[in-house]
Design a protein around this motif. Structure first.
Motif, short mmCIF file in Angstrom:
data_model
loop_
_atom_site.label_atom_id
_atom_site.label_comp_id
_atom_site.label_asym_id
_atom_site.label_seq_id
_atom_site.Cartn_x
_atom_site.Cartn_y
_atom_site.Cartn_z
N GLU A 1 8.74 8.93 7.71
CA GLU A 1 9.44 8.09 8.76
C GLU A 1 8.76 6.44 8.79
OE1 GLU A 1 8.81 8.39 13.68
OE2 GLU A 1 8.23 10.03 12.45
N LEU A 2 7.55 6.56 8.52
CA LEU A 2 6.75 5.19 8.52
C LEU A 2 7.26 4.30 7.43
CD1 LEU A 2 3.16 6.32 9.50
CD2 LEU A 2 4.94 5.30 10.88
N THR A 3 7.98 4.82 6.32
CA THR A 3 8.69 4.04 5.27
C THR A 3 10.05 3.85 5.25
OG1 THR A 3 8.45 5.98 3.76
CG2 THR A 3 6.81 4.36 3.63
N ALA A 4 10.75 4.33 6.43
CA ALA A 4 12.01 4.20 6.56
C ALA A 4 12.74 2.80 6.53
CB ALA A 4 12.40 5.06 7.85
N ASP A 5 12.00 1.85 7.23
CA ASP A 5 12.83 0.53 7.41
C ASP A 5 12.67 0.03 5.87
OD1 ASP A 5 14.02 -1.62 8.73
OD2 ASP A 5 12.09 -2.65 8.74
N PRO A 6 11.30 -0.31 5.19
CA PRO A 6 11.22 -0.97 3.97
C PRO A 6 12.22 0.05 2.94
CG PRO A 6 9.18 -0.01 4.59
CD PRO A 6 9.82 0.15 6.03
N ARG A 7 12.27 1.22 3.07
CA ARG A 7 12.89 2.01 2.02
C ARG A 7 14.31 1.46 2.23
NH1 ARG A 7 11.11 6.58 3.53
NH2 ARG A 7 12.75 7.02 4.98
N ARG A 8 15.06 1.32 3.16
CA ARG A 8 16.44 0.74 3.30
C ARG A 8 16.53 -0.63 2.50
NH1 ARG A 8 20.59 -1.91 6.12
NH2 ARG A 8 19.48 -2.98 7.66
N TYR A 9 15.46 -1.44 2.78
CA TYR A 9 15.85 -2.82 2.24
C TYR A 9 15.43 -2.78 0.85
CZ TYR A 9 16.61 -4.82 6.75
OH TYR A 9 17.16 -5.31 8.02
N GLY A 10 14.34 -1.79 0.19
CA GLY A 10 14.30 -1.81 -1.11
C GLY A 10 13.00 -2.61 -1.38
N PHE A 11 12.04 -2.33 -2.30
CA PHE A 11 10.75 -3.36 -2.65
C PHE A 11 11.15 -4.82 -2.78
CE2 PHE A 11 7.23 -4.39 -5.25
CZ PHE A 11 6.33 -4.39 -4.13
N HIS A 12 10.48 -5.46 -2.29
CA HIS A 12 10.85 -6.97 -2.36
C HIS A 12 9.83 -7.77 -1.45
CE1 HIS A 12 12.90 -6.37 1.66
NE2 HIS A 12 12.82 -7.95 1.83
N VAL B 1 -3.17 -9.10 -2.69
CA VAL B 1 -4.10 -8.18 -1.81
C VAL B 1 -3.31 -7.50 -0.92
CG1 VAL B 1 -5.96 -9.68 -2.11
CG2 VAL B 1 -4.40 -10.04 -0.08
N LEU B 2 -3.60 -6.25 -0.45
CA LEU B 2 -3.05 -5.51 0.63
C LEU B 2 -3.50 -5.99 2.03
CD1 LEU B 2 -1.78 -3.04 1.62
CD2 LEU B 2 -3.91 -1.70 1.91
N GLY B 3 -2.29 -6.36 2.91
CA GLY B 3 -2.64 -7.04 4.15
C GLY B 3 -1.92 -6.21 5.30
N GLN B 4 -2.45 -6.46 6.36
CA GLN B 4 -2.02 -5.71 7.56
C GLN B 4 -1.39 -6.92 8.56
OE1 GLN B 4 -4.28 -3.12 9.93
NE2 GLN B 4 -2.84 -2.76 11.49
N LEU B 5 -0.12 -7.15 8.78
CA LEU B 5 0.81 -8.02 9.39
C LEU B 5 1.34 -7.13 10.63
CD1 LEU B 5 2.97 -9.62 6.39
CD2 LEU B 5 0.48 -10.35 7.29
N GLY B 6 0.61 -7.75 11.74
CA GLY B 6 0.88 -6.74 13.00
C GLY B 6 0.54 -5.62 12.88
N ARG B 7 1.72 -4.61 12.86
CA ARG B 7 1.59 -3.31 12.83
C ARG B 7 2.03 -2.83 11.65
NH1 ARG B 7 3.73 -0.74 18.31
NH2 ARG B 7 3.56 1.07 17.12
N GLY C 1 6.69 0.64 7.67
CA GLY C 1 7.35 -0.02 8.92
C GLY C 1 6.01 -0.25 9.93
N GLN C 2 6.39 -0.03 11.33
CA GLN C 2 5.18 -0.13 12.55
C GLN C 2 4.26 1.15 12.20
OE1 GLN C 2 5.06 -3.09 14.49
NE2 GLN C 2 6.75 -3.96 13.32
N VAL C 3 3.44 0.95 12.03
CA VAL C 3 2.44 1.95 12.09
C VAL C 3 1.71 2.17 13.45
CG1 VAL C 3 0.28 2.98 10.73
CG2 VAL C 3 2.04 1.68 9.33
N PRO C 4 1.60 3.23 14.13
CA PRO C 4 0.79 3.16 15.39
C PRO C 4 -0.67 2.89 15.13
CG PRO C 4 2.30 5.24 15.21
CD PRO C 4 2.28 4.46 13.89
N GLU C 5 -1.26 2.32 15.93
CA GLU C 5 -2.77 2.02 15.75
C GLU C 5 -3.46 3.03 15.47
OE1 GLU C 5 -5.79 -0.44 18.41
OE2 GLU C 5 -4.05 -0.21 19.52
N ALA C 6 -3.49 4.07 15.89
CA ALA C 6 -4.32 5.19 15.62
C ALA C 6 -4.04 5.86 14.28
CB ALA C 6 -3.84 6.60 16.68
N ARG C 7 -2.93 5.22 13.60
CA ARG C 7 -2.79 5.86 12.19
C ARG C 7 -3.23 4.76 11.25
NH1 ARG C 7 -3.68 10.26 11.08
NH2 ARG C 7 -1.86 10.99 9.61
N ALA C 8 -3.53 3.48 11.94
CA ALA C 8 -3.38 2.36 11.01
C ALA C 8 -4.63 2.55 9.79
CB ALA C 8 -3.80 1.30 11.50
N ALA C 9 -5.81 3.07 10.09
CA ALA C 9 -6.90 3.30 9.22
C ALA C 9 -6.41 4.23 8.18
CB ALA C 9 -8.11 3.64 10.04
#
Length: 231
Positions: free
Chosen positions: A48-59, A97-103, A175-183
């Motif tokens: 579920e958390l990768t649904a949006d980027p999965r549709r667009y493909g890695f890019h 690097v791995l970054g967090q942009l918003g959620r 996609g947008q990761v709930p704050e409680a699951r971000a870590a």
């Protein structure tokens, strides 16, 4: 049909493979994969958390999806894209690097890299004649009231808010990761992409992605090496 100009590593690059397995789909082949199980992140939640980027493909978005202007054809676009790639030198981002942009999480440069900013701006300008104007509905989807003045101006001028001075290179991993699951998400991604962070990334191509109908998965139509890129 919509087209997009993206950066993607080569089809057989280890980063393409790792990201495709993580997202659950390979944009080059169309192959899909089950979500990986993890002790702290179940397959269903990860899927579920990768649904949006999965549709667009890695890019990384360079010129966002657009419909073709009435005055041009796909052949015209591909001809110019091939010419552009053949005369634009490949280069490197010094450190990924791995970054967090918003959620959401993405692979990003460790710092602003001007050659990358210049490359992205050049792509946006060079291919603007191929873009059909946005409809009112498309403009509204961008929630212009929530954009900064410069982002709103970009949307009006270039059809996308995050270009020119507002461009930020990112290869989305969630996609947008709930704050409680971000870590948890950060820890998993840090481990899964450790082989690719803390080192350079070669910007070796310009890729033409296509979306055959609105909402369909984006696919790689043409992967065009930049001048001097290692094959």
């Amino acid at each position: 049909m919509r087209y997009a100009l993206y950066f993607s590593p080569p089809k057989d690059d280890p980063l393409t493979g790792a990201a495709s397995l993580w997202l659950g789909r390979n944009a080059f082949t169309g192959e899909t994969y089950p979500a990986p199980e993890h002790q702290q992140l179940g397959a269903a939640e990860q899927f579920e958390l990768t649904a949006d980027p999965r549709r667009y493909g890695f890019h990384a978005t360079i010129k966002a999806p657009f419909s073709l202007a009435a005055s041009v054809t796909e052949k015209d676009l591909l001809t110019v894209a091939e010419e552009f790639a053949s005369r634009t030198p490949a280069f490197e981002i010094p450190e990924l690097v791995l970054g967090q942009l918003g959620r959401f999480f993405a692979l990003i440069p460790s710092s602003l890299h001007q050659p990358l900013q210049d490359f992205a701006a050049k792509v946006v300008r060079s291919f603007e004649p191929f873009r059909a104007a946005l409809s009112e509905a498309d403009m509204a989807r961008r929630n212009p009231e929530k954009l900064s003045d410069s982002e709103r101006a970009n949307l009006q001028r270039w059809g996308y808010p995050y270009v020119m001075e507002d461009f930020g290179f990112h290869m989305t991993l969630s996609g947008q990761v709930p704050e409680a699951r971000a870590a948890v998400m950060k820890a998993i991604l840090t481990e899964r992409f450790a082989d690719f962070t803390g080192r350079p990334l070669s910007i070796s191509s310009l890729a033409v992605f296509i979306e055959e109908t609105r909402g369909a998965p984006f696919k790689v139509h043409s992967w065009l090496p930049l001048a001097g890129a290692k094959s």
